[in-house]
Design a protein around this motif. Sequence first.
Motif, short mmCIF file in Angstrom:
data_model
loop_
_atom_site.label_atom_id
_atom_site.label_comp_id
_atom_site.label_asym_id
_atom_site.label_seq_id
_atom_site.Cartn_x
_atom_site.Cartn_y
_atom_site.Cartn_z
N ALA A 280 56.82 -58.28 21.31
CA ALA A 280 56.70 -59.53 20.81
C ALA A 280 55.85 -60.35 20.24
O ALA A 280 54.54 -59.72 21.84
CB ALA A 280 57.84 -60.17 21.78
N ALA A 281 55.23 -61.15 20.06
CA ALA A 281 53.81 -61.48 20.13
C ALA A 281 53.78 -61.91 20.96
O ALA A 281 54.42 -62.57 21.74
CB ALA A 281 53.79 -62.84 18.57
N GLY A 282 52.71 -62.23 21.72
CA GLY A 282 52.07 -62.30 22.74
C GLY A 282 52.32 -61.56 23.85
O GLY A 282 51.77 -61.95 24.98
N GLN A 295 52.22 -58.71 29.15
CA GLN A 295 52.13 -60.52 28.79
C GLN A 295 50.86 -60.09 28.49
O GLN A 295 50.16 -59.71 29.52
CB GLN A 295 52.05 -61.49 29.89
N CYS A 296 50.08 -60.39 27.41
CA CYS A 296 48.63 -60.87 26.81
C CYS A 296 48.64 -62.12 28.26
O CYS A 296 49.04 -62.90 28.89
CB CYS A 296 48.50 -61.99 25.58
N ALA A 303 48.63 -62.43 18.48
CA ALA A 303 49.81 -63.50 17.08
C ALA A 303 50.57 -61.92 16.73
O ALA A 303 51.83 -62.69 15.96
CB ALA A 303 49.13 -63.99 16.25
N GLU A 304 50.51 -60.82 16.30
CA GLU A 304 51.46 -59.82 15.82
C GLU A 304 52.43 -59.04 16.81
O GLU A 304 52.42 -58.70 17.90
CB GLU A 304 50.34 -58.66 15.43
N ARG A 305 53.53 -58.29 15.58
CA ARG A 305 53.75 -57.48 16.70
C ARG A 305 53.60 -56.07 17.25
O ARG A 305 53.02 -56.39 16.12
CB ARG A 305 55.63 -57.57 16.23
N GLY A 306 54.24 -55.62 17.86
CA GLY A 306 54.26 -54.72 18.29
C GLY A 306 52.58 -54.04 17.81
O GLY A 306 52.24 -52.55 17.93
N GLY A 328 49.71 -66.87 22.90
CA GLY A 328 48.89 -67.49 21.35
C GLY A 328 47.68 -68.20 21.86
O GLY A 328 46.95 -69.29 22.43
N PHE A 329 47.47 -68.36 20.99
CA PHE A 329 46.47 -69.54 20.60
C PHE A 329 46.25 -71.06 19.80
O PHE A 329 47.25 -70.75 19.41
CB PHE A 329 45.02 -68.72 19.79
N THR A 330 45.99 -71.93 21.03
CA THR A 330 45.77 -73.51 20.85
C THR A 330 44.76 -74.44 20.57
O THR A 330 44.12 -73.93 21.33
CB THR A 330 46.81 -73.92 22.20
N PRO A 331 44.80 -73.88 19.56
CA PRO A 331 43.56 -74.52 19.08
C PRO A 331 43.20 -75.85 19.48
O PRO A 331 44.18 -76.92 20.18
CB PRO A 331 43.36 -74.99 17.61
#
Length: 416
Positions: A280-282, A295-296, A303-306, A328-331
């Motif tokens: 999954a993404a992340g 998990q990252c 942000a991408e899958r696979g 994911g990235f949070t600005p």
Amino acid sequence: DGGVVFARGSGAVSIIGSTVSGCSAAGGGVVRAYDSGAVSIINSDVSGCSAGTDGGVVFALDNGAVSIIGSAVTSCSAGSSGGVVYAFYSESLSIAGVDFIDNRADRSGSVLYLSSTPSSISDASFTGNTAGDDKTIQTDKPIDWDCRLGSWMPTEGAFKGDFSVPECNLCPAGYYGNRSGLTNSSCDGACKRGHFCPKGTAEPLPCAPGFYMPVTGAASAESCLPCSPGTSQSTAGADRPCDECPPGTFADQLNATGCTDCPAGRFCPNAGTIQPLDCAAGEYQNLTGQAACMQCPAGEFQAERGQTACDTCLAGGYCKATDDCGGGFTPCPAGRYNEKMGSSSPDACQKCPPGTSSPITGAVSSETCARCRAGTFGGKPGLSECTDCPAGRYQNDTGATSCLPCDMGRYCAEGA
């Protein structure tokens, strides 16, 4: 009687390396023997001989052994029985390496009519022979057939039509025969589990890797069952359902002989996986053959899958390793900025100082914090926009943190 030889109470009679053609007699078109020694026809061609009654070639009564070896017997006949041999109460009959072609008996036994005479037959063919009752051989004593493995023959009774030895009657498809002397179509029994048996099988053939056969009696390779997707079988002759692919592996086709490791960036969570799943993404997975993704870590995102790796968090925001955001990235929000990469906490976003503001989200520099213009102020840090001075107050300078009261005798509108 006896178109060539009549023997009664005599010794052995042998015809060797000869061509005998067109001989005839009332009984025994070539040899008629009573109470005599062995009768042998060896390496000879016999054709067109006949008897008015029995034994178109040999009539043997109460006699020694009769043998025909390495010869051909063609178009001989008997007016009654035994188009080639009529043997009654004789010691034995042996046939080896002989072709019997187009012989005839008006009543029975177009080739052999045997009574109380045991016999053995090897390497012989019976073709185009005819009799009044369609019997090629009639016997009341056992015949010892030299049949090849994978075939069978009854030992006594009536034998009709064309046949040959050692081919004999082939064991039917789904059965096998790995012994000599088999006497019925069941041969040695139904084909074993995990194997198949075409017609004439001596030893059951194993189903190929990737297939299995859980029951007996399979008749062909097409009878073997393929492994279903998600399973495999690496050995031949399997008699049970194929093995499920373990977690971390998959099989996406029928009749797999082995399971494939899940590729990097994907995972196979359960036994029996048919298709690998994308991380999954992340998440990421940099190894093959895995049952789960990772998990990252904090300070990285994907942000991408696979994917096989995570990216370092960019300046202008942060990457918090939580299930909610999936790495994911949070600005940074408006009014804040972050000049560093790899941040993992919202605290990394610095507030614009009092007297400044920034309407930009994801700001990467303090230079985005602009001084409040004249007529406005920024009374606290982290503002996305400056506030107009209220009516009755003013501010002539930029970057102010507060407004000044209007001078006596003057009027100050909002934003003055």
